[in-house]
Design a protein around this motif. Structure first.
Motif, PDB file in Angstrom:
ATOM      1  N   PHE A 107      -0.167  18.118 -17.640  1.00 44.23           N
ATOM      2  CA  PHE A 107       0.834  18.433 -16.615  1.00 44.23           C
ATOM      3  C   PHE A 107       1.188  17.244 -15.724  1.00 44.23           C
ATOM      4  CE2 PHE A 107       0.406  22.753 -17.911  1.00 44.23           C
ATOM      5  CZ  PHE A 107       1.576  23.371 -17.496  1.00 44.23           C
ATOM      6  N   GLY A 108       0.691  16.037 -16.036  1.00 44.44           N
ATOM      7  CA  GLY A 108       1.223  14.876 -15.326  1.00 44.44           C
ATOM      8  C   GLY A 108       0.250  13.965 -14.626  1.00 44.44           C
ATOM      9  N   LYS A 109      -1.052  14.264 -14.669  1.00 42.87           N
ATOM     10  CA  LYS A 109      -2.013  13.422 -13.940  1.00 42.87           C
ATOM     11  C   LYS A 109      -2.001  11.986 -14.460  1.00 42.87           C
ATOM     12  CE  LYS A 109      -5.772  15.779 -14.730  1.00 42.87           C
ATOM     13  NZ  LYS A 109      -5.221  16.828 -15.628  1.00 42.87           N
ATOM     14  N   THR A 110      -2.053  11.822 -15.775  1.00 39.05           N
ATOM     15  CA  THR A 110      -2.130  10.482 -16.348  1.00 39.05           C
ATOM     16  C   THR A 110      -0.863   9.685 -16.084  1.00 39.05           C
ATOM     17  OG1 THR A 110      -3.649  11.236 -18.079  1.00 39.05           O
ATOM     18  CG2 THR A 110      -2.459   9.183 -18.474  1.00 39.05           C
ATOM     19  N   SER A 111       0.290  10.332 -16.182  1.00 37.72           N
ATOM     20  CA  SER A 111       1.542   9.636 -15.924  1.00 37.72           C
ATOM     21  C   SER A 111       1.613   9.169 -14.471  1.00 37.72           C
ATOM     22  CB  SER A 111       2.735  10.546 -16.244  1.00 37.72           C
ATOM     23  OG  SER A 111       3.948   9.843 -16.147  1.00 37.72           O
ATOM     24  N   LEU A 112       1.092   9.986 -13.556  1.00 38.48           N
ATOM     25  CA  LEU A 112       1.053   9.603 -12.144  1.00 38.48           C
ATOM     26  C   LEU A 112       0.206   8.348 -11.956  1.00 38.48           C
ATOM     27  CD1 LEU A 112       1.711  10.518  -9.153  1.00 38.48           C
ATOM     28  CD2 LEU A 112      -0.576  11.549  -9.190  1.00 38.48           C
ATOM     29  N   VAL A 113      -0.957   8.323 -12.581  1.00 39.53           N
ATOM     30  CA  VAL A 113      -1.839   7.158 -12.464  1.00 39.53           C
ATOM     31  C   VAL A 113      -1.217   5.944 -13.147  1.00 39.53           C
ATOM     32  CG1 VAL A 113      -4.115   6.238 -13.038  1.00 39.53           C
ATOM     33  CG2 VAL A 113      -3.896   8.591 -12.229  1.00 39.53           C
ATOM     34  N   ASN A 114      -0.528   6.181 -14.275  1.00 42.08           N
ATOM     35  CA  ASN A 114       0.142   5.079 -14.969  1.00 42.08           C
ATOM     36  C   ASN A 114       1.165   4.403 -14.066  1.00 42.08           C
ATOM     37  OD1 ASN A 114      -0.977   4.661 -17.452  1.00 42.08           O
ATOM     38  ND2 ASN A 114       0.376   6.028 -18.552  1.00 42.08           N
ATOM     39  N   ARG A 115       1.926   5.207 -13.321  1.00 42.07           N
ATOM     40  CA  ARG A 115       2.896   4.608 -12.412  1.00 42.07           C
ATOM     41  C   ARG A 115       2.180   3.783 -11.342  1.00 42.07           C
ATOM     42  NH1 ARG A 115       7.825   7.171  -8.702  1.00 42.07           N
ATOM     43  NH2 ARG A 115       8.492   5.128  -7.941  1.00 42.07           N
ATOM     44  N   PHE A 116       1.079   4.318 -10.852  1.00 45.12           N
ATOM     45  CA  PHE A 116       0.303   3.579  -9.854  1.00 45.12           C
ATOM     46  C   PHE A 116      -0.081   2.202 -10.402  1.00 45.12           C
ATOM     47  CE2 PHE A 116      -3.456   2.249  -7.643  1.00 45.12           C
ATOM     48  CZ  PHE A 116      -3.346   2.746  -6.359  1.00 45.12           C
ATOM     49  N   LEU A 117      -0.613   2.193 -11.607  1.00 49.83           N
ATOM     50  CA  LEU A 117      -1.025   0.925 -12.231  1.00 49.83           C
ATOM     51  C   LEU A 117       0.158  -0.011 -12.436  1.00 49.83           C
ATOM     52  CD1 LEU A 117      -3.564   2.317 -14.848  1.00 49.83           C
ATOM     53  CD2 LEU A 117      -4.099   0.574 -13.161  1.00 49.83           C
ATOM     54  N   CYS A 118       1.244   0.535 -12.984  1.00 52.97           N
ATOM     55  CA  CYS A 118       2.400  -0.305 -13.320  1.00 52.97           C
ATOM     56  C   CYS A 118       3.069  -0.900 -12.088  1.00 52.97           C
ATOM     57  CB  CYS A 118       3.423   0.505 -14.116  1.00 52.97           C
ATOM     58  SG  CYS A 118       2.889   0.937 -15.776  1.00 52.97           S
TER      59      CYS A 118
ATOM     60  N   THR B 222       4.316  20.295   0.289  1.00 52.31           N
ATOM     61  CA  THR B 222       5.504  19.731  -0.354  1.00 52.31           C
ATOM     62  C   THR B 222       5.339  19.762  -1.866  1.00 52.31           C
ATOM     63  OG1 THR B 222       5.964  18.262   1.510  1.00 52.31           O
ATOM     64  CG2 THR B 222       6.925  17.660  -0.613  1.00 52.31           C
ATOM     65  N   ARG B 223       6.336  20.300  -2.557  1.00 51.29           N
ATOM     66  CA  ARG B 223       6.385  20.227  -4.016  1.00 51.29           C
ATOM     67  C   ARG B 223       7.215  19.012  -4.405  1.00 51.29           C
ATOM     68  NH1 ARG B 223       8.516  25.884  -6.074  1.00 51.29           N
ATOM     69  NH2 ARG B 223      10.101  25.426  -4.491  1.00 51.29           N
ATOM     70  N   LEU B 224       6.730  18.253  -5.374  1.00 55.56           N
ATOM     71  CA  LEU B 224       7.439  17.034  -5.738  1.00 55.56           C
ATOM     72  C   LEU B 224       7.429  16.813  -7.237  1.00 55.56           C
ATOM     73  CD1 LEU B 224       5.191  14.103  -5.829  1.00 55.56           C
ATOM     74  CD2 LEU B 224       4.515  15.719  -4.067  1.00 55.56           C
ATOM     75  N   ARG B 225       8.500  16.216  -7.708  1.00 53.54           N
ATOM     76  CA  ARG B 225       8.646  15.850  -9.121  1.00 53.54           C
ATOM     77  C   ARG B 225       8.221  14.396  -9.288  1.00 53.54           C
ATOM     78  NH1 ARG B 225       8.879  16.832 -14.351  1.00 53.54           N
ATOM     79  NH2 ARG B 225       9.921  18.813 -13.852  1.00 53.54           N
ATOM     80  N   THR B 226       7.189  14.172 -10.101  1.00 54.89           N
ATOM     81  CA  THR B 226       6.756  12.804 -10.399  1.00 54.89           C
ATOM     82  C   THR B 226       7.405  12.366 -11.708  1.00 54.89           C
ATOM     83  OG1 THR B 226       4.798  13.531 -11.638  1.00 54.89           O
ATOM     84  CG2 THR B 226       4.556  13.215  -9.262  1.00 54.89           C
TER      85      THR B 226
ATOM     86  N   ALA C  77       0.806  -1.218   0.000  1.00 53.15           N
ATOM     87  CA  ALA C  77       0.000   0.000   0.000  1.00 53.15           C
ATOM     88  C   ALA C  77       0.841   1.272   0.000  1.00 53.15           C
ATOM     89  CB  ALA C  77      -0.943   0.005   1.204  1.00 53.15           C
ATOM     90  N   ARG C  78       2.135   1.156  -0.198  1.00 51.70           N
ATOM     91  CA  ARG C  78       3.023   2.325  -0.193  1.00 51.70           C
ATOM     92  C   ARG C  78       3.114   2.899  -1.605  1.00 51.70           C
ATOM     93  NH1 ARG C  78       4.713   6.008   3.244  1.00 51.70           N
ATOM     94  NH2 ARG C  78       4.753   4.317   4.793  1.00 51.70           N
ATOM     95  N   TRP C  79       2.597   4.101  -1.790  1.00 51.69           N
ATOM     96  CA  TRP C  79       2.584   4.746  -3.106  1.00 51.69           C
ATOM     97  C   TRP C  79       3.808   5.646  -3.222  1.00 51.69           C
ATOM     98  CZ3 TRP C  79      -1.781   8.586  -4.990  1.00 51.69           C
ATOM     99  CH2 TRP C  79      -1.651   8.782  -6.367  1.00 51.69           C
ATOM    100  N   HIS C  80       4.747   5.255  -4.066  1.00 50.30           N
ATOM    101  CA  HIS C  80       5.955   6.039  -4.287  1.00 50.30           C
ATOM    102  C   HIS C  80       5.661   7.060  -5.384  1.00 50.30           C
ATOM    103  CE1 HIS C  80       8.395   3.506  -1.695  1.00 50.30           C
ATOM    104  NE2 HIS C  80       7.786   2.470  -2.212  1.00 50.30           N
ATOM    105  N   LEU C  81       5.682   8.326  -5.007  1.00 56.03           N
ATOM    106  CA  LEU C  81       5.247   9.389  -5.906  1.00 56.03           C
ATOM    107  C   LEU C  81       6.384  10.013  -6.704  1.00 56.03           C
ATOM    108  CD1 LEU C  81       2.853  11.084  -3.347  1.00 56.03           C
ATOM    109  CD2 LEU C  81       2.151   9.894  -5.418  1.00 56.03           C
TER     110      LEU C  81
END
Length: 474
Positions: free
Chosen positions: A200-211, A415-419, A169-173
Motif C-alpha cells: 500500500f505504499g510504504k516502500t515507495s514513500l521511503v524510496n522518495r525519501f532516499l531519492c 490529514t489524508r494524503l496521496r504519496t 530536512a523538509r520531507w515532501h510527502l
C-alpha cells in the motif's frame, strides 16, 4: 487641451485597448492549447467560477447590503428620491490547477471565514467540485480550494531531479485531499514510524525519501531490511550504492549495525562541542563532514519482536530482539541533537512490532491502509477514534494504494494524503549517480578528531566489517 485634441487621441487609445485585449486572448488560447486534459477542464471551471460569481454569492449568503449612500450617489440623487442600497460581493481571484481551482476572496463585514465555511457545500455543488475547503489567508482574505477530481484516488508519480534539495530536512510527502502540498520538517525529529498493509505504499514513500536526499553529501543512509536475507534482494537492491551499511533479516547482523550506530552516537555526543561548537547539530545544520545519519528499519518487527519458547535458539533470538529494541530506543531517545534519525516501517505498529517505549517517542507517524481500528490506533494514537472518516481502515480499496493518514502540526484532526509512486528504475538512476557521495559517518568523524579518548570510543567499533553488517562505504 481642447475637446478636439482629446478626440484626436481617441483612435490611438482605442487601438491600444484592442491590442491589449488581443494579446490577452492569444496568451489565453495558447495556454489552453498547451494544457493537458485535466488542466483544460480546470481552466474552463475557473472561467465558470468568475462568470457566475456575482449571481451565486448572494444565493450562498456571501453578500452584504450597504445602506449608506456614497458621496457620488448623494450628489447624483434628484428630487429627493431614496437612494437604493448597494449589494456588496467579495472580490475573487481564481487560479486553476490540474485538480480544480484555488480562489482567493476578500472578506466583507459579516462575510468572513465562518460564512465561507458554511457556504462550502453550496459552492462545491455550484462549481461541480468533489469537495471544497476554506482556510484563512492573510488578514481580510480567505482561500477557497475546490477540487474537481479527488486527489486521493488520482495516481501520481515522482521523478527525482537529482539536485540537492533547497531545504535539507523538509520531507515532501505528497498532496492532501485538497491537492495542497504536504511536507514535514524533520529537523530535531529523532524518529518516524510508517505503518500499513503490504503493497500500500510504504516502500515507495521511503524510496522518495532516499531519492530526494541522495544528491546531498550531508545525508548518509543505512538500511536494515527485515524482508530479505541478502543485500542484492528486495526493495533496496537498486540503491545499495548510496548506503554506507545494509543488513538483511539476520538479527545478529542487525544487532551489530545498531550497536555500531549507538557507538557513533556516543562519539558524536563526546565530540560535538569541540567539532561544531554547538550542543545541537541542528543549530547549524548537517554538512558533508558531519552528515545527517538516517537509519531505515524496514519490517521493524523482524528485529524486535519478542520470541516465546524454551529452546536454546529461541532464547538466543529473544535476547537479540530485546537488545535490538534497547539499542534502537537509545538511538531514538538520544540521537536527535547529534543528527541521527530512525525511520521504522512495519505492517502493524502495535507494541509487539515496535515496542511502545520506542513508538511513543517518535513524533512523526504515518499509516497506510490497516485492517483494524486497533492497528490504526497503534500507528496514529487513540485520537484517531474521534475521526472515523480518516481511519486508515477506510483505505483498503486498491484505489487508495499510496494514500496515508497522519497528524500534522497546526491542523485539526488527521490529514489524508496521496504519496506519489517512485519508479525503481528512477531510484537506481539516482543511486548510481550519487554513489560517490557515500561515506561512513564514523570514518568522517574519526578524521576530524585528535582527542585520543574519543578516537578510542570510535575504534571500539572493532571489526565492524565482521559484525555482520555489510559495509558499503565508498
Amino acid at each position: 487641451m481642447t475637446l478636439e485634441e482629446v478626440m484626436g487621441y481617441a483612435p490611438v487609445l482605442v487601438g491600444a485597448g484592442l491590442t491589449l485585449i488581443t494579446v490577452w486572448a492569444v496568451v489565453w488560447v495558447v495556454r489552453y492549447a498547451l494544457a493537458d486534459t485535466m488542466m483544460r477542464a480546470s481552466i474552463r471551471q475557473a472561467v465558470r467560477v468568475r462568470r457566475t460569481w456575482r449571481r451565486l454569492a448572494p444565493m450562498a449568503g456571501l453578500s452584504v447590503t450597504d445602506r449608506t449612500p456614497t458621496a457620488l450617489a448623494t450628489v447624483a440623487s434628484v428630487d429627493g428620491k431614496p437612494i437604493k442600497p448597494r449589494v456588496l460581493i467579495p472580490a475573487l481571484k481564481v487560479k486553476p490547477d490540474r485538480f480544480g481551482v484555488v480562489v482567493r476572496a476578500s472578506c466583507l463585514p459579516k462575510v468572513g471565514l465562518e460564512e465561507f465555511q458554511k457556504a462550502a457545500p453550496y459552492l462545491a455543488d455550484a462549481w461541480r467540485c468533489t469537495r471544497v475547503s476554506v482556510v484563512p489567508d492573510k488578514p481580510g482574505q480567505v482561500v477557497v480550494r475546490g477540487v474537481r477530481v479527488d486527489p486521493l484516488i488520482t495516481r501520481t508519480t515522482h521523478t527525482p531531479t537529482g539536485k540537492v534539495p533547497k531545504e535539507l530536512a523538509r520531507w515532501h510527502l505528497g498532496v492532501d485531499e485538497y491537492a495542497q502540498p504536504v511536507s514535514v520538517d524533520l529537523a530535531e525529529v529523532p524518529g518516524v514510524t510508517v505503518a500499513g498493509l503490504p503493497g500500500f505504499g510504504k516502500t515507495s514513500l521511503v524510496n522518495r525519501f532516499l531519492c530526494d536526499w541522495a544528491p546531498s553529501p550531508a545525508v548518509q543512509f543505512a538500511v536494515a531490511d527485515g524482508k530479505v536475507s541478502a543485500a542484492h534482494e528486495g526493495d533496496y537492491a537498486d540503491v545499495l550504492g548510496r548506503l554506507f551499511a545494509f543488513v538483511g533479516d539476520d538479527l545478529e547482523a542487525a544487532n551489530a549495525l545498531f550497536a555500531r550506530l549507538v557507538r557513533l552516537r556516543d562519539a558524536r555526543s563526546s565530540a560535538i562541542k569541540a567539532v561544531l561548537g554547538r550542543r545541537d547539530m541542528w543549530h547549524i545544520g548537517p554538512s558533508a563532514a558531519w552528515p545527517w545519519v538516517v537509519l531505515i528499519i524496514d519490517e521493524a518487527h523482524t528485529y524486535m519482536r519478542d520470541r516465546k519458547g524454551s529452546d536454546k535458539e529461541t532464547k538466543r533470538l529473544a535476547a537479540l530482539a530485546a537488545d535490538n529494541a534497547r539499542l534502537v530506543e537509545e538511538l531514538v531517545r538520544k540521537g536527535r541533537s547529534v543528527g541521527i534519525l530512525v525511520i521504522l516501517a512495519t505492517q502493524k505498529a502495535t507494541g509487539d512490532a515496535i515496542p511502545t517505549f520506542i513508538r511513543d517517542v517518535c513524533p512523526v507517524g504515518l499509516s497506510f491502509a490497516q485492517k483494524t481500528t486497533d492497528a490504526s490506533v497503534a500507528a496514529l494514537g487513540d485520537d484517531i477514534r474521534n475521526w472515523p472518516d480518516a481511519d486508515p481502515t477506510e483505505l483498503q480499496d486498491p484505489a487508495y494504494v499510496g494514500v496515508a493518514v497522519m497528524k500534522l502540526s497546526g491542523r485539526k484532526g488527521f490529514t489524508r494524503l496521496r504519496t506519489p509512486y517512485v519508479n525503481e528504475h528512477q531510484a537506481a538512476r539516482i543511486a548510481e549517480a550519487t554513489a560517490h557521495l557515500t561515506a561512513d559517518p564514523t570514518d568522517l568523524l574519526t578524521a576530524q578528531l585528535a582527542d585520543g579518548e574519543v578516537r578510542r570510543i570510535l575504534l571500539t567499533k572493532n571489526d565492524d566489517s565482521a559484525d555482520g553488517g555489510d559495509s558499503l562505504a565508498a
